[in-house]
Design an enzyme around this catalytic site. Structure first.
Site, PDB file in Angstrom:
ATOM      1  N   ILE A   1       4.682  -3.362  -8.018  1.00 38.63           N
ATOM      2  CA  ILE A   1       3.885  -2.150  -8.240  1.00 38.63           C
ATOM      3  C   ILE A   1       4.477  -1.032  -7.383  1.00 38.63           C
ATOM      4  O   ILE A   1       4.458  -1.117  -6.152  1.00 38.63           O
ATOM      5  CB  ILE A   1       2.406  -2.369  -7.879  1.00 38.63           C
ATOM      6  N   ARG A   2       5.036  -0.010  -8.034  1.00 32.87           N
ATOM      7  CA  ARG A   2       5.709   1.083  -7.316  1.00 32.87           C
ATOM      8  C   ARG A   2       6.610   0.493  -6.229  1.00 32.87           C
ATOM      9  O   ARG A   2       6.629   0.956  -5.091  1.00 32.87           O
ATOM     10  CB  ARG A   2       4.693   2.047  -6.704  1.00 32.87           C
TER      11      ARG A   2
ATOM     12  N   HIS B   1       4.310  -8.331  -4.703  1.00 31.91           N
ATOM     13  CA  HIS B   1       2.967  -8.578  -4.160  1.00 31.91           C
ATOM     14  C   HIS B   1       2.480  -9.988  -4.476  1.00 31.91           C
ATOM     15  O   HIS B   1       1.696 -10.170  -5.415  1.00 31.91           O
ATOM     16  CB  HIS B   1       1.973  -7.587  -4.771  1.00 31.91           C
TER      17      HIS B   1
ATOM     18  N   GLU C   1       0.277 -11.514  -2.997  1.00 28.99           N
ATOM     19  CA  GLU C   1      -1.165 -11.520  -2.733  1.00 28.99           C
ATOM     20  C   GLU C   1      -1.981 -11.147  -3.972  1.00 28.99           C
ATOM     21  O   GLU C   1      -3.193 -11.340  -3.995  1.00 28.99           O
ATOM     22  CB  GLU C   1      -1.505 -10.589  -1.559  1.00 28.99           C
TER      23      GLU C   1
ATOM     24  N   ARG D   1      12.677   3.342  -1.545  1.00 36.28           N
ATOM     25  CA  ARG D   1      11.256   3.477  -1.892  1.00 36.28           C
ATOM     26  C   ARG D   1      11.089   3.744  -3.391  1.00 36.28           C
ATOM     27  O   ARG D   1      11.930   4.388  -3.998  1.00 36.28           O
ATOM     28  CB  ARG D   1      10.625   4.648  -1.133  1.00 36.28           C
TER      29      ARG D   1
ATOM     30  N   GLY E   1       0.859  -1.181   0.000  1.00 37.75           N
ATOM     31  CA  GLY E   1       0.000   0.000   0.000  1.00 37.75           C
ATOM     32  C   GLY E   1       0.889   1.222   0.000  1.00 37.75           C
ATOM     33  O   GLY E   1       1.929   1.243  -0.658  1.00 37.75           O
ATOM     34  N   GLU E   2       0.546   2.204   0.779  1.00 38.06           N
ATOM     35  CA  GLU E   2       1.332   3.436   0.878  1.00 38.06           C
ATOM     36  C   GLU E   2       1.990   3.480   2.260  1.00 38.06           C
ATOM     37  O   GLU E   2       1.319   3.692   3.269  1.00 38.06           O
ATOM     38  CB  GLU E   2       0.434   4.653   0.650  1.00 38.06           C
ATOM     39  N   SER E   3       3.299   3.267   2.295  1.00 39.46           N
ATOM     40  CA  SER E   3       4.016   3.138   3.564  1.00 39.46           C
ATOM     41  C   SER E   3       3.925   4.391   4.428  1.00 39.46           C
ATOM     42  O   SER E   3       3.806   4.293   5.651  1.00 39.46           O
ATOM     43  CB  SER E   3       5.484   2.767   3.324  1.00 39.46           C
TER      44      SER E   3
ATOM     45  N   CYS F   1       5.930  -5.287  -0.010  1.00 40.94           N
ATOM     46  CA  CYS F   1       6.064  -3.960  -0.616  1.00 40.94           C
ATOM     47  C   CYS F   1       6.121  -2.860   0.450  1.00 40.94           C
ATOM     48  O   CYS F   1       7.164  -2.642   1.042  1.00 40.94           O
ATOM     49  CB  CYS F   1       4.955  -3.729  -1.642  1.00 40.94           C
TER      50      CYS F   1
END
Length: 191
Positions: A134-135, A170, A172, A107, A48-50, A80
Site C-alpha cells: 500500500i503506497r 504489510h 500485519e 518512497r 503509516g506515513e513516514s 512499509c
C-alpha cells in the site's frame, strides 16, 4: 515472557499488536518519551506515513531514544513506513528518519493509493508469502552486511541487517503470522 514495544505514533500499530497477541506475545505501546523506559525485548515500527512519524519522533522528544535502542542492538522490525524510517538513504526525498540500516529506499515507489497491490514473494527462511503493498516503498540498494530476503519483479522488498528487519509490504494486514514469527525468532535468537 517476551515483550515487544510497538511505536504507536501513527499508522497500523493496532494490526501489529493484534498479530502479536495471536502469537501469545505481550506488547507495550510506545507513545511518549517515558514509554522508552519500559523493558522491551524488541521494537516494531509500523506502516503509516513516514514523514508524520519522523516529525512526531522529534516533537515528542523520542528520536534519540528510539535511535539509541536500535543502535544498541534492540531487535527492530519496520514495515512499509518503518522501512523508510530505518533506511540510511531515501533516493527520492532529502528527509531522513532514524537512518540506522544500510539500505537505500524509494518512497511511494509504486505510486499513490491506486497503485496498491498484492503479490506472492519467496521470503528467505519463511517461504512463499502473499504480500500486501500500500503506497509502498522498495529498497533500491543494500550494502555492508545487509541480506536481501525477498524481491518482487526484481525489486527488493524485504531485508535484514543484524538486529533490523524491514519489509516494504504489510504482513500485519494479512492473517499470515510467519513474518512476525521470523521477527520473534530474531528477538529470541539475537546475532
Amino acid at each position: 515472557m517476551i515483550k515487544i514495544g510497538v511505536l504507536c505514533l501513527q499508522g497500523a500499530f493496532y494490526e501489529h499488536e493484534k498479530i502479536l497477541d495471536s502469537l501469545g506475545i505481550c506488547t507495550a505501546e510506545l507513545r511518549k518519551k517515558s514509554d522508552l523506559n519500559k523493558s522491551i525485548d524488541g521494537l516494531i515500527i509500523p506502516g503509516g506515513e513516514s514523514t508524520v512519524m519522523a516529525k512526531l519522533l522529534v516533537d515528542l522528544n523520542m528520536y534519540s531514544g528510539v535511535k539509541g535502542l536500535i543502535e544498541d542492538g534492540l531487535p527492530t522490525y519496520g514495515s512499509c513506513a518503518g522501512l523508510i524510517l530505518l533506511a540510511k538513504k531515501i533516493t527520492n526525498d532529502n528527509r531522513n528518519g532514524l537512518a540506522t540500516m544500510d539500505i537505500a529506499a524509494e518512497r511511494n515507489a509504486y505510486g499513490r493509493q491506486l497503485g496498491s497491490f498484492a503479490a506472492t514473494t519467496s521470503f528467505k527462511g519463511v517461504g512463499d508469502f502473499n504480500a500486501v503493498f500500500i503506497r509502498a516503498p522498495y529498497i533500491t540498494d543494500v550494502w555492508g552486511g545487509t541480506q536481501i530476503l525477498a524481491t518482487v519483479n526484481n525489486r527488493i522488498v524485504a531485508a535484514r541487517e543484524r538486529n533490523q528487519l524491514v519489509t516494504a509490504f504489510h504482513p500485519e494486514l494479512t492473517n499470515d503470522t510467519r513474518i512476525h514469527e521470523y521477527f520473534i525468532n530474531m528477538v529470541t535468537h539475537p546475532v
